[in-house]
Design a protein around this motif. Structure first.
Motif, PDB file in Angstrom:
ATOM      1  N   ILE A 310      59.069  19.529  61.850  1.00 44.79           N
ATOM      2  CA  ILE A 310      60.057  20.595  61.660  1.00 44.79           C
ATOM      3  C   ILE A 310      59.841  21.706  62.676  1.00 44.79           C
ATOM      4  O   ILE A 310      60.799  22.245  63.242  1.00 44.79           O
ATOM      5  CB  ILE A 310      59.985  21.132  60.219  1.00 44.79           C
ATOM      6  CG1 ILE A 310      60.460  20.056  59.232  1.00 44.79           C
ATOM      7  CG2 ILE A 310      60.812  22.404  60.063  1.00 44.79           C
ATOM      8  CD1 ILE A 310      60.186  20.380  57.781  1.00 44.79           C
ATOM      9  N   ASP A 311      58.582  22.037  62.937  1.00 49.31           N
ATOM     10  CA  ASP A 311      58.275  23.061  63.944  1.00 49.31           C
ATOM     11  C   ASP A 311      58.787  22.632  65.318  1.00 49.31           C
ATOM     12  O   ASP A 311      59.308  23.454  66.094  1.00 49.31           O
ATOM     13  CB  ASP A 311      56.770  23.319  64.011  1.00 49.31           C
ATOM     14  CG  ASP A 311      56.248  24.053  62.783  1.00 49.31           C
ATOM     15  OD1 ASP A 311      57.060  24.650  62.055  1.00 49.31           O
ATOM     16  OD2 ASP A 311      55.016  24.009  62.552  1.00 49.31           O
ATOM     17  N   VAL A 312      58.638  21.355  65.620  1.00 48.45           N
ATOM     18  CA  VAL A 312      59.129  20.832  66.897  1.00 48.45           C
ATOM     19  C   VAL A 312      60.644  20.994  66.988  1.00 48.45           C
ATOM     20  O   VAL A 312      61.182  21.452  68.007  1.00 48.45           O
ATOM     21  CB  VAL A 312      58.734  19.355  67.063  1.00 48.45           C
ATOM     22  CG1 VAL A 312      59.478  18.735  68.249  1.00 48.45           C
ATOM     23  CG2 VAL A 312      57.232  19.227  67.273  1.00 48.45           C
ATOM     24  N   VAL A 313      61.340  20.625  65.917  1.00 50.77           N
ATOM     25  CA  VAL A 313      62.805  20.729  65.908  1.00 50.77           C
ATOM     26  C   VAL A 313      63.240  22.173  66.109  1.00 50.77           C
ATOM     27  O   VAL A 313      64.134  22.466  66.914  1.00 50.77           O
ATOM     28  CB  VAL A 313      63.379  20.169  64.596  1.00 50.77           C
ATOM     29  CG1 VAL A 313      64.862  20.508  64.465  1.00 50.77           C
ATOM     30  CG2 VAL A 313      63.181  18.654  64.537  1.00 50.77           C
ATOM     31  N   ASN A 314      62.611  23.087  65.406  1.00 52.33           N
ATOM     32  CA  ASN A 314      62.974  24.495  65.563  1.00 52.33           C
ATOM     33  C   ASN A 314      62.688  24.998  66.969  1.00 52.33           C
ATOM     34  O   ASN A 314      63.409  25.848  67.504  1.00 52.33           O
ATOM     35  CB  ASN A 314      62.237  25.351  64.528  1.00 52.33           C
ATOM     36  CG  ASN A 314      62.857  25.257  63.146  1.00 52.33           C
ATOM     37  OD1 ASN A 314      64.069  25.133  63.003  1.00 52.33           O
ATOM     38  ND2 ASN A 314      62.020  25.305  62.118  1.00 52.33           N
ATOM     39  N   GLY A 315      61.657  24.454  67.586  1.00 51.46           N
ATOM     40  CA  GLY A 315      61.368  24.821  68.967  1.00 51.46           C
ATOM     41  C   GLY A 315      62.403  24.286  69.946  1.00 51.46           C
ATOM     42  O   GLY A 315      62.737  24.936  70.928  1.00 51.46           O
ATOM     43  N   LEU A 316      62.922  23.105  69.656  1.00 58.35           N
ATOM     44  CA  LEU A 316      63.926  22.499  70.532  1.00 58.35           C
ATOM     45  C   LEU A 316      65.305  23.135  70.351  1.00 58.35           C
ATOM     46  O   LEU A 316      66.100  23.179  71.280  1.00 58.35           O
ATOM     47  CB  LEU A 316      64.014  20.995  70.261  1.00 58.35           C
ATOM     48  CG  LEU A 316      62.748  20.181  70.568  1.00 58.35           C
ATOM     49  CD1 LEU A 316      62.939  18.727  70.157  1.00 58.35           C
ATOM     50  CD2 LEU A 316      62.382  20.262  72.040  1.00 58.35           C
TER      51      LEU A 316
END
Length: 421
Positions: A310-316
């Protein structure tokens, strides 16, 4: 597709449409040509770039009727149903003028007013995009915009695609011009003998359209400078690799610069999806485009757990996000940055492109961190209402005058105090 851990450098490769020096100069020259020579420049550029020899720019009512009458009835019904869905969704966004009155009798509020005119650019070239007509015109209709102008590049035969004209008729657009590229944007912004200028321009286009929109911003408003399409799929072992692969390729076939990414805590799902992508590429009609997109801008990120995913998605901050996980709505609660969120295996991204109702004009290039999909508010403006009561004036005029003098603006202070003299 490349599989890597998040420990590796994380980025969603983006191809930003900033253009080359030569492209920017070409666009500025085209805009100046249209401002100087009007319709003559539009006709000359249309002959040069679209290979179409036109004797008139405006699409006639007869051309629209002929396209409608010759179009397959079943597809007319599909477009009409899609239009109904899109209109109904956007009706929910419509905001009314509001006011409130405080205890002193002062009335404050906000007046909502639709824009007077909007120009909608519909891309052409090798494909027809009736969905662009629906997604750009219908929110403006809901907002109450009275004049909606559509421009689109003609084919070499001097005609616009029948599907585009059918969609325009269904949406009630009557002012349509056969002109594309930077020259269309210039005409909408500054006007010509045939085309009166508008207040805002929306709609996607190629690099020259994007650069032209950037050049005319300030003279008119624009929706956004959209980059190539993006999709991120957030999935766990409950998802089906074949379906994920199909959705990744649905964006990869758009453009060699499109970005398709899977984020998952499952190494097994990552490997199976990579195999499925390769398998499905074998018989895809636009395989060469999709393959180049996947090779240059595609990736599979394997995370240690769902929280990191989820952190990755929010970063992207992707344009399109599909969530294919157990307890998907719990996951969605933690998503902060995405243009559109598609939840569950029956919510494939193309459903949003064409039919569900929400707008498919979405923020790209990470701008979902601060931007929203095209919506009714984009076609309205807000005016503040201030009806100050005598009681509030008497209680506060000294404070207001003092504030003005704090900023060194004596005339401001006197404009308040003169009413108490």
């Amino acid at each position: 597709m490349k599989i890597q851990s998040v420990a590796a450098e994380l980025s969603l490769k983006r191809s930003v449409d900033s253009g080359t020096d030569e492209q920017r100069m070409a666009v500025r020259n085209i805009i100046q040509g249209v401002r100087s020579d009007g319709d003559a420049a539009l006709l000359a550029y249309t002959k040069q770039f679209d290979k179409a020899q036109l004797d008139h720019l405006k699409v006639t009512e007869l051309e629209i009727e002929e396209a409608y009458n010759e179009f397959p009835e079943e597809m007319i019904e599909v477009i009409r149903q899609a239009a109904d869905n899109i209109y109904t969704f956007h009706e929910k966004q419509l905001r009314e003028t509001w006011t409130y009155t405080d205890s002193s009798g002062t009335i404050l509020g906000q007046k909502m007013t639709p824009l007077d005119s909007v120009g909608v650019y519909v891309p052409g070239g090798t494909a027809a995009y009736p969905s662009s007509v629906l997604m750009n015109v219908l929110p403006a209709k809901v907002a109450g915009v009275k004049r909606i102008v559509m421009t689109s590049p003609p084919g070499a035969d001097g005609c616009l695609p029948a599907g585009v004209l059918v969609a325009a008729k269904i949406c009630g657009v009557q002012e349509i011009y056969k002109v594309g590229g930077a020259q269309a944007i210039a005409a909408l912004a500054y006007g010509t003998e045939s085309i009166e200028p508008v207040d805002k321009i929306t709609g996607p286009g190629n690099i020259f359209v994007a650069l032209a929109k950037r050049e005319v911003f300030g003279t008119v408003d624009i929706d956004m400078i959209a980059g190539p399409s993006e999709i991120v799929v957030l999935a766990d072992d409950s998802a089906r690799p074949a379906e994920i692969a199909a959705d990744l390729l649905s964006q990869a076939e758009h453009d060699t610069r499109a970005s398709s990414v899977l984020v998952t805590p499952s190494q097994k799902l990552a490997e199976e999806t990579a195999k499925e992508v390769e398998s499905q590429l074998n018989d895809l009609p636009r395989a060469s485009i999709a393959r180049e997109s996947i090779e240059n801008y595609g990736a599979i990120y394997v995370t240690k757990d769902m929280k990191e995913a989820i952190d990755v998605v929010n970063g992207l901050a992707p344009e399109h996000l599909e969530v294919m996980t157990e307890n998907a709505m719990d996951v969605v609660k933690d998503i902060r940055h995405a243009g559109a969120i598609f939840v569950g295996r029956f919510s494939s991204e193309p459903i949003g492109d064409y039919f569900a109702g929400p707008n498919h004009v979405l923020p790209t290039n990470g701008t979902a961190r601060f931007s929203s999909p095209l919506n009714v508010d984009d076609f309205m403006k807000k005016s503040s209402l201030i009806i100050y009561s005598e009681q509030s004036f008497n209680e506060n005029f000294k404070k207001i005058a003092a504030f003005a003098r704090l900023e060194g603006l004596e005339a401001h202070a006197r404009a308040v105090e003169i009413r108490k003299a």
